[in-house]
Design an enzyme around this catalytic site. Structure first.
Site, PDB file in Angstrom:
ATOM      1  N   LYS A  89       3.422   4.417   3.821  1.00 18.10           N
ATOM      2  CA  LYS A  89       2.259   4.903   3.884  1.00 18.10           C
ATOM      3  C   LYS A  89       1.030   4.340   5.318  1.00 18.10           C
ATOM      4  O   LYS A  89       1.139   3.603   5.310  1.00 18.10           O
ATOM      5  CB  LYS A  89       2.063   5.385   2.383  1.00 18.10           C
ATOM      6  CG  LYS A  89       0.196   4.729   2.227  1.00 18.10           C
ATOM      7  CD  LYS A  89       0.284   7.007   1.526  1.00 18.10           C
ATOM      8  CE  LYS A  89      -1.116   7.268   1.575  1.00 18.10           C
ATOM      9  NZ  LYS A  89      -0.893   7.712   3.679  1.00 18.10           N
ATOM     10  N   GLN A  93      -0.109  -3.515   7.636  1.00 21.18           N
ATOM     11  CA  GLN A  93      -0.170  -2.012   6.785  1.00 21.18           C
ATOM     12  C   GLN A  93       0.606  -2.680   5.410  1.00 21.18           C
ATOM     13  O   GLN A  93       0.925  -2.432   3.787  1.00 21.18           O
ATOM     14  CB  GLN A  93       0.326  -1.009   6.849  1.00 21.18           C
ATOM     15  CG  GLN A  93      -0.471   0.500   6.143  1.00 21.18           C
ATOM     16  CD  GLN A  93      -1.554   0.622   6.080  1.00 21.18           C
ATOM     17  OE1 GLN A  93      -2.626   0.862   7.843  1.00 21.18           O
ATOM     18  NE2 GLN A  93      -2.269   1.169   5.319  1.00 21.18           N
ATOM     19  N   LYS A 117       2.569   3.549  10.538  1.00 26.93           N
ATOM     20  CA  LYS A 117       1.186   3.837  11.389  1.00 26.93           C
ATOM     21  C   LYS A 117       2.243   4.498  11.991  1.00 26.93           C
ATOM     22  O   LYS A 117       3.033   4.092  12.495  1.00 26.93           O
ATOM     23  CB  LYS A 117       0.583   1.973  11.448  1.00 26.93           C
ATOM     24  CG  LYS A 117      -0.365   2.428  12.072  1.00 26.93           C
ATOM     25  CD  LYS A 117      -1.123   2.245  11.101  1.00 26.93           C
ATOM     26  CE  LYS A 117      -3.104   2.827  11.296  1.00 26.93           C
ATOM     27  NZ  LYS A 117      -4.242   2.018   9.926  1.00 26.93           N
ATOM     28  N   GLY A 165      -5.669   9.464   8.170  1.00 32.05           N
ATOM     29  CA  GLY A 165      -6.522   9.017   9.377  1.00 32.05           C
ATOM     30  C   GLY A 165      -6.539   7.889   9.982  1.00 32.05           C
ATOM     31  O   GLY A 165      -5.936   6.645   9.256  1.00 32.05           O
ATOM     32  N   ASP A 166      -6.933   7.789  10.704  1.00 30.20           N
ATOM     33  CA  ASP A 166      -7.425   6.028  11.440  1.00 30.20           C
ATOM     34  C   ASP A 166      -8.322   6.522  12.718  1.00 30.20           C
ATOM     35  O   ASP A 166      -9.408   7.587  12.494  1.00 30.20           O
ATOM     36  CB  ASP A 166      -6.217   5.376  11.989  1.00 30.20           C
ATOM     37  CG  ASP A 166      -5.994   3.716  12.208  1.00 30.20           C
ATOM     38  OD1 ASP A 166      -6.681   2.633  11.162  1.00 30.20           O
ATOM     39  OD2 ASP A 166      -6.866   3.705  13.268  1.00 30.20           O
ATOM     40  N   THR A 197     -12.543   3.656   2.595  1.00 29.97           N
ATOM     41  CA  THR A 197     -12.628   2.737   3.008  1.00 29.97           C
ATOM     42  C   THR A 197     -14.040   1.452   3.396  1.00 29.97           C
ATOM     43  O   THR A 197     -14.242   0.744   2.727  1.00 29.97           O
ATOM     44  CB  THR A 197     -12.146   2.411   4.325  1.00 29.97           C
ATOM     45  OG1 THR A 197     -10.579   3.397   4.517  1.00 29.97           O
ATOM     46  CG2 THR A 197     -11.221   1.699   5.215  1.00 29.97           C
ATOM     47  N   ASN A 213     -15.471   6.419  10.987  1.00 33.64           N
ATOM     48  CA  ASN A 213     -15.484   7.343   9.549  1.00 33.64           C
ATOM     49  C   ASN A 213     -15.821   5.703   8.503  1.00 33.64           C
ATOM     50  O   ASN A 213     -17.223   5.088   7.233  1.00 33.64           O
ATOM     51  CB  ASN A 213     -14.170   7.772   8.887  1.00 33.64           C
ATOM     52  CG  ASN A 213     -14.394   7.288   7.612  1.00 33.64           C
ATOM     53  OD1 ASN A 213     -13.248   6.271   6.943  1.00 33.64           O
ATOM     54  ND2 ASN A 213     -14.713   7.921   6.752  1.00 33.64           N
ATOM     55  N   SER A 233      -6.433   6.861  -0.572  1.00 35.32           N
ATOM     56  CA  SER A 233      -5.400   7.755  -0.088  1.00 35.32           C
ATOM     57  C   SER A 233      -3.559   7.940  -1.194  1.00 35.32           C
ATOM     58  O   SER A 233      -3.106   8.828  -1.551  1.00 35.32           O
ATOM     59  CB  SER A 233      -4.348   7.526   1.188  1.00 35.32           C
ATOM     60  OG  SER A 233      -4.731   7.453   1.826  1.00 35.32           O
TER      61      SER A 233
END
Ligand code: NDP
Length: 448
Positions: free
Chosen positions: A93, A114, A129, A168-169, A212, A243, A380
Site C-alpha cells: 500500500k 512506507q 510506492k 495518490g501522492d 493527511t 492536498n 486509505s
C-alpha cells in the site's frame, strides 16, 4: 555515518553498493538503521535471521514504458515504476507520484518509509510506492487521461485489492485516480477497491481528501498537548499548497492557529492577516493556478519568488507539506532563531538529517513524517475496509477513527522512544515502533 554496530554498517554499505546514485534512498535507510541500533543489541536474532538485510531490499521492482499521445499528435514516452517493498503485514500500500523528479531512488525511499509508516497505523498494510516522471503541470485533461490510461494498462498486471493498492501522492489527485480506476475496471472487468482516494460516487471514503492534513494536525496537537501546549493562538507556516498543505491549514485554523504563509514550487505567499484558504482552494483545486495569483484578490499580501524563503517567515509551528529535503540546515537554523518551537512533517522526508539535528539539538518538538503524515494511508486503509464490506461510513465516523489513530501513533512512538532510552526522540520512536511489528511478522513467516 554514525553507525557503530558492525553488522548494520555492513548492511548500509551493501545498500549503497547495490543502489548507486540513489541518495534519497540511502538517506532514508541510514536514518532507520541508526535508530535501530539499540533494538539490534537487544534482539541479535534480527541480524541472524537476515531481517535487516531483507528489509532494505524490495520484494519486487516493476519498471515500465508509458507511451501516450499529446494534443499535437506527438508520441511521448515516460517511465513508470511500482516498488512492492514489503508485504509482511498486509498487501502493498502506498501512493503514486507523478513528477519530473521521479526516478527509481525516489520511489525506493518512499516505499521504504512506507513500510514503517503503514505499520505505525496499526492497520494490516504492507509497504509499496510507485509513480512516473510524467509532469502533469500544463497538460490538458485529455493528455492526463491518455497518460493515466497507458500507465494503468501496464500497472494493472501487478496490482489488485488483496495484492497491491496504490493511492495518490504528488501530482496524483482525484482526477488521476478516476482515470486510472476507469482503465483498471475496463481491462480487468473487476469493480474492486484496487485504488484508494477514489471519488465518492465510485467507492471513495469520506474524509480521505482531508486525511493527511487533518491527521498531521491531530498528531501535532497530541504532541503539543503532551507538553501542556496546543495550536491555539499560534502562528503557523505551511509549505506547499497541494492536498496535504490545504487540509493541514484548515485543521490548524480550526484549532485556533493562524496560518500566515504557503507556497508552491515557484514561490511563497505571506499574508499577515492569515491566509484566505477558500481562495487558495479555488486557485489550486479548481483553477490549477500558481500561488502568486493569490495577490490578485489579496494585493496587500506578499509574494516572494523561490520556495525556500518560506522558512524565513517567523512562526511558532512549521508544517513542511511540499516535498523531500525542503528544509536544510540553514533553513532549520533560521526557524530556530525566529522562535519556532515545533516542526511536524506533512511531506515525506522534508527535513535533511542536518536540519533534524538542529531541531533536536535546540529542543524543538519534532514529529517525523512516518508518524505525522500517516493519516493519509490510515484513511486509505479505512477506504479498503469500506470497499470490502460494500459499505460506507459517515465523515464523522472516518474522521474520529483517524483522530484516534493519530493520537495512538503519538503515544506509541513516544513510549518506544522512552523504552529504548531516547525519551522525546520521536524519530527513533517512530522507526522502532514501526519496525518491531514488521520484523516480528517476518520472523514468524520464515525465510521469504
Ligand atoms: P500535491 O501534488 O497535491 O501538492 C504538492 C505541493 O508541493 C504543491 O504545492 C507543489 O507545488 C509543491 N511541490 C512539489 N514538488 C516540489 C518541489 N520540488 N519543490 C517545491 N515545492 C514542490 O501533493 P500532496 O500534497 O499529496 O503531497 C505533498 C507531500 O506530502 C509529498 O511529500 C507526499 O509524498 C506527502 N504525502 C502525501 C500524502 C497524501 O495523502 N496526499 C500522504 C502522505 C504523505 P507545484 O504545484 O508548484 O508543483
Amino acid at each position: 555515518m554514525k553507525l557503530t554496530n558492525k553488522a548494520l554498517a555492513e548492511i548500509y554499505e551493501d545498500v549503497k553498493k547495490r543502489n548507486p546514485n540513489e541518495p534519497e534512498f540511502h538517506q532514508a535507510v541510514i536514518e532507520v538503521l541508526e535508530s535501530l541500533e539499540p533494538v539490534i543489541e537487544k534482539h541479535p536474532e534480527f541480524i541472524e535471521k537476515g531481517i535487516m538485510a531483507r528489509i532494505v531490499e524490495p520484494e519486487r521492482i516493476i519498471k515500465f514504458r508509458v507511451p501516450w499521445v499529446d494534443d499535437n499528435g506527438k508520441v511521448q514516452v515516460n517511465r513508470g515504476f511500482r516498488i512492492q517493498f514489503n508485504s509482511a503485514i498486509g498487501p502493498y500500500k502506498g501512493g503514486l507520484r507523478f513528477h519530473p523528479s521521479v526516478y527509481e531512488g525516489i520511489i525506493k525511499f518512499l516505499g521504504f518509509e512506507q513500510i514503517f509508516k503503514n505499520s505505525l497505523t496499526g492497520l494490516p498494510i504492507g509497504g509499496g510506492k510507485g509513480g512516473s516522471d510524467f509532469d502533469p503541470h500544463g497538460k490538458s485533461d485529455g493528455e492526463v487521461m491518455r497518460f493515466c490510461q497507458s500507465f494503468m494498462t501496464e500497472l494493472c498486471k501487478y496490482i489488485g485489492a488483496d495484492v497491491d493498492v496504490p493511492a495518490g501522492d504528488i501530482g496524483v489527485g482525484g482526477r488521476e485516480i478516476g482515470f486510472m480506476y476507469g482503465q483498471y475496471k475496463r481491462i480487468t472487468g473487476k469493480y474492486e477497491g484496487v485504488l484508494t482516494g477514489k471519488g465518492l460516487t465510485y467507492g471513495g471514503s469520506l474524509a480521505r481528501t482531508e486525511a493527511t492534513g487533518f491527521g498531521l494536525c491531530y498528531f501535532t496537537e497530541a504532541l503539543l498537548n503532551d507538553h501542556k501546549d496546543s495550536f491555539k493562538g499560534k502562528t503557523v507556516v505551511i509549505s506547499g499548497s497541494g492536498n496535504v498543505a490545504i487540509y493541514a491549514n484548515q485543521k490548524a485554523t480550526e484549532y485556533g492557529a493562524k496560518v500566515v504563509a504557503m507556497s508552491d514550487s515557484n514561490g511563497y505567499i505571506y499574508d499577515k492577516k492569515g491566509i484566505d484558504l477558500a481562495y487558495v482552494k479555488q486557485l489550486k483545486e479548481v483553477e490549477r493556478k500558481r500561488i502568486k495569483e493569490y495577490l490578485v484578490k489579496h494585493p496587500e499580501a506578499e509574494y516572494h519568488e523561490g520556495c525556500r524563503g518560506i522558512w524565513t517567515v517567523k512562526c511558532d509551528i512549521a508544517l513542511p507539506c511540499a516535498t523531500q529535503n525542503e528544509i536544510d540546515k540553514e533553513s532549520a537554523e533560521i526557524l530556530v532563531k525566529n522562535g519556532c518551537k515545533c516542526v511536524c512533517e506533512g511531506a515525506n522526508m522534508p527535513s535533511t538529517p542536518e536540519a533534524i539535528e538542529v531541531f533536536q539539538g535546540n529542543g524543538v518538538f519534532f514529529g517525523p513524517a512516518k508518524a505525522a503524515n500517516a493519516g493519509g494511508v490510515a484513511t486509505s486503509a479505512l477506504e479498503m475496509c469500506q470497499n470490502s464490506a460494500r459499505y460506507s461510513w459517515t465523515f464523522e465516523e472516518v474522521d474520529s477513527k483517524l483522530k484516534d489513530i493519530m493520537e495512538n501513533i503519538y503515544k506509541n512512538i513516544s513510549a518506544a522512544a522512552k523504552e529504548y532510552g531516547m525519551d522525546g526522540n520521536l524519530v527513533a520512536g517512530a522507526n522502532i515502533a514501526g519496525f518491531m511489528k514488521v520484523a516480528n511478522a517476518m520472523m514468524a513467516q520464515g525465510l521469504v
